[in-house]
Design a protein around this motif. Structure first.
Motif, PDB file in Angstrom:
ATOM      1  N   PHE A   1      -8.732  -7.487   7.170  1.00 13.07           N
ATOM      2  CA  PHE A   1      -8.953  -7.053   5.774  1.00 13.07           C
ATOM      3  C   PHE A   1      -7.882  -7.283   4.922  1.00 13.07           C
ATOM      4  N   SER A   2      -7.946  -7.579   3.685  1.00 14.01           N
ATOM      5  CA  SER A   2      -7.005  -7.795   2.860  1.00 14.01           C
ATOM      6  C   SER A   2      -6.329  -6.388   2.441  1.00 14.01           C
ATOM      7  N   LEU A   3      -5.035  -6.388   1.669  1.00 16.46           N
ATOM      8  CA  LEU A   3      -4.450  -5.280   1.355  1.00 16.46           C
ATOM      9  C   LEU A   3      -5.473  -4.484   0.596  1.00 16.46           C
ATOM     10  N   ASP A   4      -6.193  -5.041  -0.351  1.00 14.76           N
ATOM     11  CA  ASP A   4      -7.078  -4.370  -1.315  1.00 14.76           C
ATOM     12  C   ASP A   4      -8.218  -3.635  -0.534  1.00 14.76           C
ATOM     13  N   GLN A   5      -8.569  -3.965   0.600  1.00 17.72           N
ATOM     14  CA  GLN A   5      -9.575  -3.450   1.313  1.00 17.72           C
ATOM     15  C   GLN A   5      -9.100  -2.383   2.577  1.00 17.72           C
ATOM     16  N   VAL A   6      -7.760  -1.959   2.127  1.00 20.97           N
ATOM     17  CA  VAL A   6      -7.103  -1.159   2.978  1.00 20.97           C
ATOM     18  C   VAL A   6      -8.009   0.218   3.299  1.00 20.97           C
ATOM     19  N   GLN A   7      -8.865   0.880   2.390  1.00 17.19           N
ATOM     20  CA  GLN A   7      -9.702   2.156   2.283  1.00 17.19           C
ATOM     21  C   GLN A   7     -10.671   1.689   3.382  1.00 17.19           C
ATOM     22  N   ALA A   8     -11.141   0.651   3.402  1.00 13.94           N
ATOM     23  CA  ALA A   8     -12.395  -0.009   4.356  1.00 13.94           C
ATOM     24  C   ALA A   8     -11.960   0.201   5.831  1.00 13.94           C
ATOM     25  N   ALA A   9     -10.666  -0.337   5.856  1.00 14.48           N
ATOM     26  CA  ALA A   9      -9.901  -0.779   7.180  1.00 14.48           C
ATOM     27  C   ALA A   9      -9.672   0.685   7.874  1.00 14.48           C
TER      28      ALA A   9
ATOM     29  N   PHE B   1       9.825   2.545  12.785  1.00 13.32           N
ATOM     30  CA  PHE B   1       9.232   3.722  13.468  1.00 13.32           C
ATOM     31  C   PHE B   1      10.359   4.713  13.611  1.00 13.32           C
ATOM     32  N   PRO B   2      10.044   6.137  13.622  1.00 12.51           N
ATOM     33  CA  PRO B   2       8.546   6.561  12.928  1.00 12.51           C
ATOM     34  C   PRO B   2       8.847   6.744  11.467  1.00 12.51           C
ATOM     35  N   VAL B   3       9.873   6.946  10.977  1.00 13.49           N
ATOM     36  CA  VAL B   3       9.981   7.531   9.568  1.00 13.49           C
ATOM     37  C   VAL B   3       9.570   6.626   8.384  1.00 13.49           C
ATOM     38  N   THR B   4      10.366   5.409   8.397  1.00 11.17           N
ATOM     39  CA  THR B   4      10.371   4.159   7.509  1.00 11.17           C
ATOM     40  C   THR B   4       8.903   3.596   7.195  1.00 11.17           C
ATOM     41  N   GLY B   5       8.356   3.213   8.192  1.00  7.96           N
ATOM     42  CA  GLY B   5       7.040   2.579   8.142  1.00  7.96           C
ATOM     43  C   GLY B   5       7.295   1.247   7.394  1.00  7.96           C
ATOM     44  N   GLY B   6       6.323   0.878   6.127  1.00  6.90           N
ATOM     45  CA  GLY B   6       6.328  -0.153   5.738  1.00  6.90           C
ATOM     46  C   GLY B   6       5.739  -1.452   5.659  1.00  6.90           C
ATOM     47  N   ALA B   7       5.022  -1.447   6.838  1.00  2.89           N
ATOM     48  CA  ALA B   7       4.403  -3.019   7.203  1.00  2.89           C
ATOM     49  C   ALA B   7       3.267  -3.341   6.453  1.00  2.89           C
ATOM     50  N   TYR B   8       2.481  -2.172   5.819  1.00  5.66           N
ATOM     51  CA  TYR B   8       1.363  -2.591   4.827  1.00  5.66           C
ATOM     52  C   TYR B   8       1.914  -3.084   3.388  1.00  5.66           C
ATOM     53  N   ALA B   9       2.554  -4.419   3.587  1.00 10.18           N
ATOM     54  CA  ALA B   9       3.067  -4.863   2.587  1.00 10.18           C
ATOM     55  C   ALA B   9       3.293  -6.432   2.570  1.00 10.18           C
ATOM     56  N   GLU B  10       3.511  -7.029   1.176  1.00 11.17           N
ATOM     57  CA  GLU B  10       3.758  -8.532   1.417  1.00 11.17           C
ATOM     58  C   GLU B  10       5.145  -8.901   2.060  1.00 11.17           C
TER      59      GLU B  10
ATOM     60  N   VAL C   1      -6.492  -5.554  11.498  1.00 12.15           N
ATOM     61  CA  VAL C   1      -5.356  -6.355  10.909  1.00 12.15           C
ATOM     62  C   VAL C   1      -5.495  -6.579   9.305  1.00 12.15           C
ATOM     63  N   LEU C   2      -4.572  -6.007   8.813  1.00 13.80           N
ATOM     64  CA  LEU C   2      -4.358  -6.470   7.389  1.00 13.80           C
ATOM     65  C   LEU C   2      -3.722  -7.775   7.091  1.00 13.80           C
ATOM     66  N   ASP C   3      -4.246  -8.439   6.477  1.00 11.63           N
ATOM     67  CA  ASP C   3      -3.865  -9.937   6.123  1.00 11.63           C
ATOM     68  C   ASP C   3      -2.881  -9.808   4.615  1.00 11.63           C
ATOM     69  N   CYS C   4      -1.736  -9.635   4.971  1.00 14.20           N
ATOM     70  CA  CYS C   4      -0.969  -9.407   3.562  1.00 14.20           C
ATOM     71  C   CYS C   4      -0.539 -10.634   2.914  1.00 14.20           C
ATOM     72  N   ARG C   5      -0.965 -11.850   3.193  1.00 11.79           N
ATOM     73  CA  ARG C   5      -0.620 -12.970   2.348  1.00 11.79           C
ATOM     74  C   ARG C   5      -1.055 -13.055   1.091  1.00 11.79           C
TER      75      ARG C   5
ATOM     76  N   VAL D   1       0.764  -1.203   0.043  1.00  9.46           N
ATOM     77  CA  VAL D   1       0.113  -0.028   0.030  1.00  9.46           C
ATOM     78  C   VAL D   1       0.892   1.238   0.074  1.00  9.46           C
ATOM     79  N   VAL D   2       0.534   2.240  -0.807  1.00 14.43           N
ATOM     80  CA  VAL D   2       1.187   3.470  -0.781  1.00 14.43           C
ATOM     81  C   VAL D   2       0.247   4.673  -0.650  1.00 14.43           C
ATOM     82  N   TYR D   3       0.597   5.944  -0.230  1.00 13.92           N
ATOM     83  CA  TYR D   3      -0.178   7.128  -0.858  1.00 13.92           C
ATOM     84  C   TYR D   3       1.099   8.177  -1.117  1.00 13.92           C
ATOM     85  N   ASP D   4       0.798   8.825  -2.220  1.00 10.92           N
ATOM     86  CA  ASP D   4       1.691   9.769  -2.834  1.00 10.92           C
ATOM     87  C   ASP D   4       1.400  11.200  -2.449  1.00 10.92           C
TER      88      ASP D   4
END
Length: 326
Positions: free
Chosen positions: A300-308, A106-115, A322-326, A15-18
């Motif tokens: 939620f799945s990664l694709d459901q991140v907005q709903a989450a 934490f706090p600047v790199t993040g990165g957990a919303y990912a496979e 929790v996002l299920d990233c599998r 998941v990203v946002y720009d």
């Protein structure tokens, strides 16, 4: 869509946002799988925990937003649980196949919303066999926040009386269990729908904040853990004993609450949680022994991140999302 296999594609979904904004800035994209550097490991993420800081940062609020605004696009998420697939140079504590969880990037790199995610080896703890990796993803940031607030800042002791605001939430439900485990008398504010949930955890008193003014029910408290902030934090100062202390977690209002405490001559502290694998090991042991339970409200799945994020922003989650990233 099937998860990417790194041996075949070398790419991963994340998941990203720009730009900062509403939930629609969140999108799923593909990128090369990162490589671990010295002291780092590559984790195949099974679950990524969601925390209030995630949506606040996405909206451009708070400390992290000021740190990352010039380095967007950015992948959010600080809570990861999964399996180690590769270790970088100098890592001796973990090997591929280890089941791990941690507060990462934490706090600047993040990165957990990912496979896949990179983590410092020293930030990770081994996940007890009894705990599945989706539930484990709900532990690190919330449990560490509760632990550090109660035992480092407030120095909670057995026999003390503590009031925990929003006790059914992510940080709250851990704080309740840690305080009970330490032998404190635990009072909680929550909505009536969470009364049974909190009773099952063993809370001594539940105050329904919709119908009851907690300042009329509580006095002479040793500790208040304020997970709401603002006016609730300020009003909570009235419930403290002369030697009591309030710890307020929401950073946006922390200065106001601390200033109000100074004006009243009582003690209050803000705090920022931090990664700590030693504390996380202690927490994992309590989970392993059955003394602490992780409550995951929804996955939620990664694709459901907005709903989450929509549910997260509503502020009435019981336990964790929790996002299920599998």
């Amino acid at each position: 869509m099937e998860s990417s296999d790194p041996t075949e594609t070398g790419t991963m979904r994340h998941v990203v946002y720009d730009r900062f904004g509403e939930r629609d800035v969140l999108r799923v994209t593909e990128s090369p799988i990162p490589q671990p550097g010295e002291g780092e490991v590559l984790v195949r993420v099974h679950g990524a925990g969601l925390n209030p800081i995630d949506w606040k940062t996405r909206k451009g609020m708070g400390f992290v937003a000021t740190q990352i605004e010039n380095s967007l696009p950015w992948t959010p998420g600080y809570d990861a649980a999964g399996e180690v697939v590769e270790v970088g140079e100098g890592v001796t504590t973990l090997v591929p196949g280890d089941r791990v969880m941690g507060m990462i990037g934490f706090p600047v790199t993040g990165g957990a919303y990912a496979e896949y995610a990179i983590a410092d080896a020293e930030d990770l703890a081994i996940v007890p066999e009894e705990l599945d990796l989706i539930a484990a993803a709900g532990v690190p940031l919330a449990a560490l926040t509760a632990w550090q607030a109660l035992f480092e800042v407030a120095e909670l002791e057995s026999g003390q009386k503590i009031l925990i605001h929003a006790g059914a939430g992510g940080v709250g439900h851990f704080a309740v269990q840690f305080a009970l485990e330490r032998g404190a008398h635990v009072i909680v504010t929550a909505s009536s729908r969470n009364r049974d949930f909190l009773a099952e955890l063993g809370v001594h008193e539940v105050i329904d904040y919709h119908t009851t003014d907690f300042t009329e029910e509580c006095y002479g408290l040793d500790v208040v853990l304020d997970l709401v902030g603002g006016e609730t934090g300020k009003r909570s100062l009235q419930t403290l004993s002369d030697s009591g202390v309030l710890v307020t977690i929401p950073t946006v209002t922390a200065d106001d609450v601390v200033s109000a405490a100074e004006a009243m001559g009582v003690r209050a502290h803000g705090m920022r949680s931090r990664p700590d694998a030693f504390h996380l090991d202690e927490i994992a042991e309590l989970i392993e022994d059955g003394d602490v339970k992780v409550h995951v409200e929804q996955v939620f799945s990664l694709d459901q991140v907005q709903a989450a994020h929509e549910l997260l922003e509503g502020g009435h989650v019981r336990g964790k999302l929790v996002l299920d990233c599998r």
